[in-house]
Design a protein around this motif. Structure first.
Motif, short mmCIF file in Angstrom:
data_model
loop_
_atom_site.label_atom_id
_atom_site.label_comp_id
_atom_site.label_asym_id
_atom_site.label_seq_id
_atom_site.Cartn_x
_atom_site.Cartn_y
_atom_site.Cartn_z
N TRP A 143 -91.44 -77.40 -23.38
CA TRP A 143 -91.52 -78.72 -22.75
C TRP A 143 -92.75 -79.41 -23.30
O TRP A 143 -93.84 -79.27 -22.75
CB TRP A 143 -91.60 -78.57 -21.23
N HIS A 165 -89.39 -82.69 -17.35
CA HIS A 165 -88.02 -82.50 -16.89
C HIS A 165 -87.96 -82.88 -15.41
O HIS A 165 -89.00 -83.10 -14.78
CB HIS A 165 -87.52 -81.06 -17.11
N SER A 182 -86.88 -80.98 -13.13
CA SER A 182 -86.91 -79.78 -12.30
C SER A 182 -88.08 -79.77 -11.32
O SER A 182 -88.07 -78.99 -10.37
CB SER A 182 -86.94 -78.53 -13.19
N ARG A 200 -91.46 -86.30 -23.22
CA ARG A 200 -91.85 -85.20 -24.11
C ARG A 200 -92.30 -85.75 -25.44
O ARG A 200 -91.84 -86.81 -25.88
CB ARG A 200 -90.66 -84.24 -24.35
N GLN A 202 -83.18 -87.50 -17.05
CA GLN A 202 -82.39 -86.31 -16.75
C GLN A 202 -81.77 -86.46 -15.38
O GLN A 202 -82.28 -87.22 -14.54
CB GLN A 202 -83.28 -85.06 -16.73
N GLU A 248 -80.76 -83.85 -12.28
CA GLU A 248 -81.04 -82.49 -11.85
C GLU A 248 -80.19 -82.20 -10.63
O GLU A 248 -80.32 -82.87 -9.62
CB GLU A 248 -82.53 -82.40 -11.48
N GLY A 307 -79.88 -79.09 -15.21
CA GLY A 307 -80.60 -80.28 -15.62
C GLY A 307 -80.09 -80.75 -16.97
O GLY A 307 -80.13 -80.00 -17.95
N1 PHE Z 1 -85.26 -78.27 -16.74
C1 PHE Z 1 -84.49 -77.71 -17.81
C2 PHE Z 1 -84.77 -78.48 -19.08
O1 PHE Z 1 -85.34 -79.53 -19.03
C3 PHE Z 1 -83.01 -77.74 -17.52
C4 PHE Z 1 -82.61 -76.89 -16.37
C5 PHE Z 1 -82.56 -77.41 -15.09
C6 PHE Z 1 -82.27 -75.56 -16.56
C7 PHE Z 1 -82.17 -76.62 -14.03
C8 PHE Z 1 -81.86 -74.79 -15.51
C9 PHE Z 1 -81.82 -75.29 -14.26
O2 PHE Z 1 -84.43 -78.04 -20.16
#
Ligand code: PHE
Length: 375
Positions: free
Chosen positions: A156, A177, A179, A203, A216, A218, A343
């Protein structure tokens, strides 16, 4: 005196007839009948007359005054009528004429995609949330089972804020992300949770399929007895509804620190229709492989390798079953609760939609009106 007033009257009547507009007439009225007018100063002689004459002369004076006032009123009405007539001549409007269309915009294609995605998930009970775009390291990494020196963080490519650290939550980051919304949502409400968080991510990256600011969505579902089957079901439901029944998805085993097991979700490319190639030679992958043809090398006549995908598949994003450590970070007992998360990139997902041929993700944010107008 009467002669004098009659003379003033005649002179005034001629002037009234000559007045060209309402404003000129109003000025003339003040000059002719106002306190400082010739007419009024002539009246001053009235007091000097013998009483027996005063009455008769007074009546004549009033009659002259009334005559003048009537003339002013009549002329004013005339002038107003013709002023309106002139206005109607110059300021008419044909209400049957077709109008001029003002330039009309529309919401940006990324926002359209966000609306569509939100709507599809809302039909199966997922509610939309937003997490901060500038958040603590704790929510972006640490609570997601990624300790501060863990190498997995390198994936990331994070922008750090030049801001004071927090003892417990660490540095501030531009969320790489969505998340970070997982543990935030666990803190915000007790399960069952069915959230779809959509927001901006950042990023350090830029090329044909990456931009430094993107979106994204999620998904997070937490409940009792949630299994991979539920995850598959939700992903398939989304793929069917967003891309259409002709698009195929696949799950590849993968590794994320915050899910176990973890997967990468792929879908057949919408630009090359899963062939990996652009141009005349690009045919659906199924018929191609059935005929046993080799892929044409890039640069051969009429066929160009698809710049967006690898061999017809495009990676949409990650998914998996929420790691027990993440549940614990969110204050939930992993013995009692479980769930899945996924995500995906909004732009990437949108570009894979049937009929959308956007060969370079950077076009979306170029701000080029000719590009944007197409959607
Ligand atoms: N956050 C991860 C990404 O940006 C994607 C992801 C989200 C993976 C939730 C698993 C569960 O690549």
């Amino acid at each position: 005196m009467i002669e004098q007033l009659e003379a003033i009257k005649n002179k005034t009547l001629t002037a009234v007839a000559d007045a060209s507009d309402v404003a000129a007439l109003a000025e003339l009225e003040i000059a002719a009948l106002g306190r400082k007018s010739e007419f009024m100063s002539a009246l001053k002689g009235l007091g000097a007359l013998p009483p027996e004459e005063r009455k008769a002369v007074g009546e004549r004076v009033n009659a002259i005054k009334r005559e003048l006032e009537t003339a002013f009123a009549a002329r004013r009405a005339d002038l107003q009528t013709s002023a309106f007539a002139a206005l109607a001549e110059t300021e008419w409007l044909d209400v049957t004429m077709p109008g001029t269309k003002p330039p009309e915009g529309h919401i940006h294609l990324v926002n359209q995609a966000i609306r569509d995605i939100t709507e599809i998930f809302s039909r199966i009970g997922f509610y939309r949330v937003r997490a901060p775009e500038v958040d603590w390291d704790w929510y972006a990494f640490e609570s997601l089972n990624m300790p501060s020196d863990h190498p997995a963080r390198d994936e990331w490519e994070t922008f750090f804020m030049d801001a004071p650290e927090n003892d417990k939550q660490g540095k501030m980051v531009l969320t790489p992300h969505t998340s970070n919304g997982q543990v935030r949502e666990m803190e915000r409400r007790k399960p069952p949770i069915r959230m779809i968080g959509i927001g901006k991510c950042y990023r350090r990256q830029i090329d044909v399929s990456h931009v430094p600011m993107f979106h994204q969505f999620e998904g997070l579902m937490i409940d009792k007895n949630v299994s991979v089957t539920h995850l598959r079901g939700v992903l398939d439901y989304f793929a069917q509804n967003y891309f259409g029944p002709d698009r195929k998805t696949r799950l590849r085993p993968f590794h994320f620190r915050f899910t176990e097991p973890s997967f990468e979700v792929d879908i057949t490319c919408g630009v090359c229709h899963g062939t990996g190639k652009l141009g005349d030679g690009a045919k659906p992958a199924v018929s191609e492989s059935a005929e046993g043809h080799e892929s044409a090398p890039s640069g051969s006549r009429g066929v160009e390798r698809c710049r967006l995908c690898k061999d017809g598949w495009v990676e949409l994003g990650g998914a998996g079953m929420v790691h027990p450590n993440v549940l614990k970070a969110g204050g939930l007992d992993p013995e009692e609760w479980g769930g899945f998360a996924f995500g995906w990139g909004v732009e990437r997902t949108m570009m894979m939609r049937t009929g959308l041929r956007i060969p370079d993700i950077r076009e979306i944010y170029s701000g080029d009106f000719r590009f944007l107008k197409q959607f």
